[in-house]
Design a protein around this motif. Structure first.
Motif, PDB file in Angstrom:
ATOM      1  N   TYR A   1       0.849  -1.198   0.000  1.00 26.55           N
ATOM      2  CA  TYR A   1       0.000   0.000   0.000  1.00 26.55           C
ATOM      3  C   TYR A   1       0.877   1.238   0.000  1.00 26.55           C
ATOM      4  O   TYR A   1       1.715   1.436   0.877  1.00 26.55           O
ATOM      5  N   ASN A   2       0.665   2.091  -1.012  1.00 25.97           N
ATOM      6  CA  ASN A   2       1.344   3.376  -1.120  1.00 25.97           C
ATOM      7  C   ASN A   2       0.373   4.450  -0.642  1.00 25.97           C
ATOM      8  O   ASN A   2      -0.628   4.734  -1.301  1.00 25.97           O
ATOM      9  N   SER A   3       0.666   5.033   0.501  1.00 19.83           N
ATOM     10  CA  SER A   3      -0.255   5.996   1.116  1.00 19.83           C
ATOM     11  C   SER A   3      -0.107   7.410   0.572  1.00 19.83           C
ATOM     12  O   SER A   3      -0.826   8.325   0.996  1.00 19.83           O
ATOM     13  N   THR A   4       0.816   7.614  -0.382  1.00 18.28           N
ATOM     14  CA  THR A   4       1.031   8.955  -0.929  1.00 18.28           C
ATOM     15  C   THR A   4       0.268   9.106  -2.254  1.00 18.28           C
ATOM     16  O   THR A   4      -0.367   8.164  -2.742  1.00 18.28           O
ATOM     17  N   SER A   5       0.413  10.276  -2.841  1.00 23.03           N
ATOM     18  CA  SER A   5      -0.244  10.536  -4.135  1.00 23.03           C
ATOM     19  C   SER A   5       0.724  10.385  -5.307  1.00 23.03           C
ATOM     20  O   SER A   5       0.350  10.650  -6.458  1.00 23.03           O
ATOM     21  N   GLN A   6       1.951   9.945  -5.023  1.00 21.68           N
ATOM     22  CA  GLN A   6       2.968   9.789  -6.055  1.00 21.68           C
ATOM     23  C   GLN A   6       3.529   8.368  -6.045  1.00 21.68           C
ATOM     24  O   GLN A   6       3.550   7.705  -5.003  1.00 21.68           O
ATOM     25  N   PRO A   7       3.988   7.884  -7.201  1.00 19.00           N
ATOM     26  CA  PRO A   7       4.646   6.567  -7.220  1.00 19.00           C
ATOM     27  C   PRO A   7       5.891   6.577  -6.337  1.00 19.00           C
ATOM     28  O   PRO A   7       6.573   7.595  -6.227  1.00 19.00           O
ATOM     29  N   ILE A   8       6.187   5.449  -5.734  1.00 14.48           N
ATOM     30  CA  ILE A   8       7.369   5.303  -4.882  1.00 14.48           C
ATOM     31  C   ILE A   8       8.213   4.158  -5.417  1.00 14.48           C
ATOM     32  O   ILE A   8       7.698   3.068  -5.670  1.00 14.48           O
ATOM     33  N   ASN A   9       9.506   4.433  -5.577  1.00 14.81           N
ATOM     34  CA  ASN A   9      10.414   3.378  -6.019  1.00 14.81           C
ATOM     35  C   ASN A   9      10.879   2.561  -4.817  1.00 14.81           C
ATOM     36  O   ASN A   9      11.297   3.111  -3.796  1.00 14.81           O
ATOM     37  N   VAL A  10      10.796   1.239  -4.951  1.00  7.85           N
ATOM     38  CA  VAL A  10      11.200   0.320  -3.888  1.00  7.85           C
ATOM     39  C   VAL A  10      12.374  -0.512  -4.380  1.00  7.85           C
ATOM     40  O   VAL A  10      12.353  -1.012  -5.505  1.00  7.85           O
ATOM     41  N   THR A  11      13.376  -0.659  -3.538  1.00  8.44           N
ATOM     42  CA  THR A  11      14.523  -1.504  -3.856  1.00  8.44           C
ATOM     43  C   THR A  11      14.655  -2.591  -2.799  1.00  8.44           C
ATOM     44  O   THR A  11      14.712  -2.293  -1.601  1.00  8.44           O
ATOM     45  N   LEU A  12      14.681  -3.847  -3.231  1.00  6.28           N
ATOM     46  CA  LEU A  12      14.922  -4.978  -2.341  1.00  6.28           C
ATOM     47  C   LEU A  12      16.374  -5.398  -2.527  1.00  6.28           C
ATOM     48  O   LEU A  12      16.788  -5.762  -3.625  1.00  6.28           O
ATOM     49  N   PRO A  13      17.181  -5.335  -1.464  1.00  8.63           N
ATOM     50  CA  PRO A  13      18.625  -5.568  -1.607  1.00  8.63           C
ATOM     51  C   PRO A  13      18.979  -7.041  -1.733  1.00  8.63           C
ATOM     52  O   PRO A  13      18.253  -7.917  -1.243  1.00  8.63           O
ATOM     53  N   PRO A  14      20.099  -7.351  -2.365  1.00  7.37           N
ATOM     54  CA  PRO A  14      20.570  -8.744  -2.389  1.00  7.37           C
ATOM     55  C   PRO A  14      20.869  -9.209  -0.973  1.00  7.37           C
ATOM     56  O   PRO A  14      21.347  -8.440  -0.138  1.00  7.37           O
ATOM     57  N   GLY A  15      20.567 -10.474  -0.704  1.00 16.17           N
ATOM     58  CA  GLY A  15      20.721 -11.005   0.648  1.00 16.17           C
ATOM     59  C   GLY A  15      19.440 -10.929   1.454  1.00 16.17           C
ATOM     60  O   GLY A  15      19.388 -11.428   2.584  1.00 16.17           O
ATOM     61  N   LEU A  16      18.379 -10.335   0.880  1.00 19.21           N
ATOM     62  CA  LEU A  16      17.101 -10.245   1.594  1.00 19.21           C
ATOM     63  C   LEU A  16      16.488 -11.635   1.726  1.00 19.21           C
ATOM     64  O   LEU A  16      16.336 -12.358   0.737  1.00 19.21           O
ATOM     65  N   MET A  17      16.154 -12.012   2.947  1.00 16.66           N
ATOM     66  CA  MET A  17      15.679 -13.363   3.238  1.00 16.66           C
ATOM     67  C   MET A  17      14.281 -13.315   3.836  1.00 16.66           C
ATOM     68  O   MET A  17      14.013 -12.552   4.762  1.00 16.66           O
ATOM     69  N   TRP A  18      13.394 -14.145   3.290  1.00 16.14           N
ATOM     70  CA  TRP A  18      12.024 -14.249   3.774  1.00 16.14           C
ATOM     71  C   TRP A  18      11.897 -15.542   4.562  1.00 16.14           C
ATOM     72  O   TRP A  18      12.243 -16.617   4.081  1.00 16.14           O
ATOM     73  N   ILE A  19      11.397 -15.441   5.781  1.00 15.80           N
ATOM     74  CA  ILE A  19      11.424 -16.541   6.729  1.00 15.80           C
ATOM     75  C   ILE A  19      10.088 -17.281   6.738  1.00 15.80           C
ATOM     76  O   ILE A  19       9.035 -16.694   7.037  1.00 15.80           O
ATOM     77  N   ALA A  20      10.138 -18.561   6.408  1.00 11.22           N
ATOM     78  CA  ALA A  20       8.930 -19.395   6.416  1.00 11.22           C
ATOM     79  C   ALA A  20       8.448 -19.585   7.855  1.00 11.22           C
ATOM     80  O   ALA A  20       9.248 -19.721   8.782  1.00 11.22           O
ATOM     81  N   LYS A  21       7.130 -19.597   8.051  1.00 10.30           N
ATOM     82  CA  LYS A  21       6.575 -19.770   9.386  1.00 10.30           C
ATOM     83  C   LYS A  21       6.597 -21.230   9.815  1.00 10.30           C
ATOM     84  O   LYS A  21       6.398 -21.530  10.986  1.00 10.30           O
ATOM     85  N   SER A  22       6.877 -22.127   8.873  1.00  2.00           N
ATOM     86  CA  SER A  22       7.004 -23.550   9.179  1.00  2.00           C
ATOM     87  C   SER A  22       8.423 -24.006   8.856  1.00  2.00           C
ATOM     88  O   SER A  22       8.980 -23.643   7.813  1.00  2.00           O
ATOM     89  N   LEU A  23       9.002 -24.818   9.733  1.00  2.00           N
ATOM     90  CA  LEU A  23      10.342 -25.342   9.497  1.00  2.00           C
ATOM     91  C   LEU A  23      10.353 -26.407   8.398  1.00  2.00           C
ATOM     92  O   LEU A  23      11.424 -26.877   8.004  1.00  2.00           O
ATOM     93  N   LYS A  24       9.182 -26.767   7.906  1.00  2.00           N
ATOM     94  CA  LYS A  24       9.097 -27.724   6.806  1.00  2.00           C
ATOM     95  C   LYS A  24       9.114 -27.019   5.450  1.00  2.00           C
ATOM     96  O   LYS A  24       9.140 -27.670   4.412  1.00  2.00           O
ATOM     97  N   THR A  25       9.077 -25.699   5.470  1.00  2.00           N
ATOM     98  CA  THR A  25       8.965 -24.912   4.242  1.00  2.00           C
ATOM     99  C   THR A  25      10.249 -24.132   3.972  1.00  2.00           C
ATOM    100  O   THR A  25      10.891 -23.637   4.890  1.00  2.00           O
ATOM    101  N   GLN A  26      10.605 -24.010   2.700  1.00  2.00           N
ATOM    102  CA  GLN A  26      11.805 -23.289   2.286  1.00  2.00           C
ATOM    103  C   GLN A  26      11.789 -21.831   2.749  1.00  2.00           C
ATOM    104  O   GLN A  26      10.778 -21.147   2.629  1.00  2.00           O
ATOM    105  N   ASN A  27      12.926 -21.359   3.251  1.00  2.00           N
ATOM    106  CA  ASN A  27      13.139 -19.927   3.352  1.00  2.00           C
ATOM    107  C   ASN A  27      13.495 -19.424   1.954  1.00  2.00           C
ATOM    108  O   ASN A  27      14.108 -20.148   1.164  1.00  2.00           O
ATOM    109  N   GLY A  28      13.099 -18.199   1.652  1.00  2.00           N
ATOM    110  CA  GLY A  28      13.384 -17.643   0.332  1.00  2.00           C
ATOM    111  C   GLY A  28      14.419 -16.537   0.422  1.00  2.00           C
ATOM    112  O   GLY A  28      14.408 -15.748   1.371  1.00  2.00           O
TER     113      GLY A  28
END
Length: 233
Positions: free
Chosen positions: A98-125
């Protein structure tokens, strides 16, 4: 008197022999146990919680809810409006931004960003190359494609939920790979956000390299050649 000293002398000599031998009479010929392999938290077979620096969204951008791979509306909207990000075939996440402003916002996701699975049976990304995209005003779905951090030890992301707070890992083994991919044009957003099969194919050598790093194994020369052949930005 001499007979009295003999038992004591023999006992003393035996004590010295045992001390010098390091108790080799008790299993001394057995090989020493191999040290346990160490894996970075959250990588490979490790079930430890990943560590790193908390990622902060730009001012004006809010992630609504927790990322998941069970939102059909997200998949359809991302394909229809070309909002596919990153690359990788086994861990895909729906980002409800959700962009709460009236203008587009550029987003950068850096290398090394890790998404943590809520189950230990599922891959972290994990992301190993920079992702940049624009979020228009209002609420939008984006579909993020990432690489597996756990190889064949866990299941793909299908139907699973991830923690809302991603981390930027400093896995030492990833730094060379991140540097090599910095100038490579291999993400869906680099080609207009469309989920093209030709672009998806670029994930093959990258995924292989990430798995090798996650399991503390060297990247093969063949994979290195394939990485070097990836298109430049």
């Amino acid at each position: 008197m001499l007979n009295f000293l003999k038992p004591r002398l023999l006992l003393g000599l035996l004590s010295v022999a045992l001390a010098v031998s390091g108790c080799k009479l008790f299993g001394g010929n057995e090989p020493a146990p191999e040290p346990e392999e160490h894996y970075e938290p959250g990588f490979g077979p490790s079930q430890e919680r990943p560590v790193g620096t908390a990622f902060t969204w730009p001012a004006g951008i809010t992630l609504i809810g927790e990322p998941a791979d069970d939102n059909l509306d997200c998949v359809m909207e991302a394909d229809q409006h070309r909002r596919n990000l990153g690359n990788g075939g086994m861990v895909s996440l729906c980002l409800n931004l959700y962009n709460s402003t009236s203008q587009p916002i550029n987003v950068t996701l850096p290398p090394g960003l890790m998404w943590i699975a809520k189950s230990l049976k599922t891959q972290n990304g994990i992301i190993v190359n920079r992702i940049s995209f624009e979020v228009p005003p209002g609420q939008r779905f984006f579909r993020l494609h990432t690489y597996c951090a756990n190889g064949g030890t866990r299941s793909p992301s299908g139907g699973q939920t991830y923690e809302a707070q991603p981390l930027v890992t400093q896995h030492p083994g990833l730094q060379e790979l991140i540097g090599q991919l910095e100038t490579r044009k291999i993400n869906f957003e680099d080609y207009g956000g469309e989920r093209l099969s030709t672009v998806a194919a670029y994930s093959g050598p990258v995924a292989g390299a990430v798995t090798k790093v996650a399991f503390n194994e060297p990247i093969s020369e063949q994979t290195r050649r394939e990485l070097a052949a990836l298109p430049l930005r």
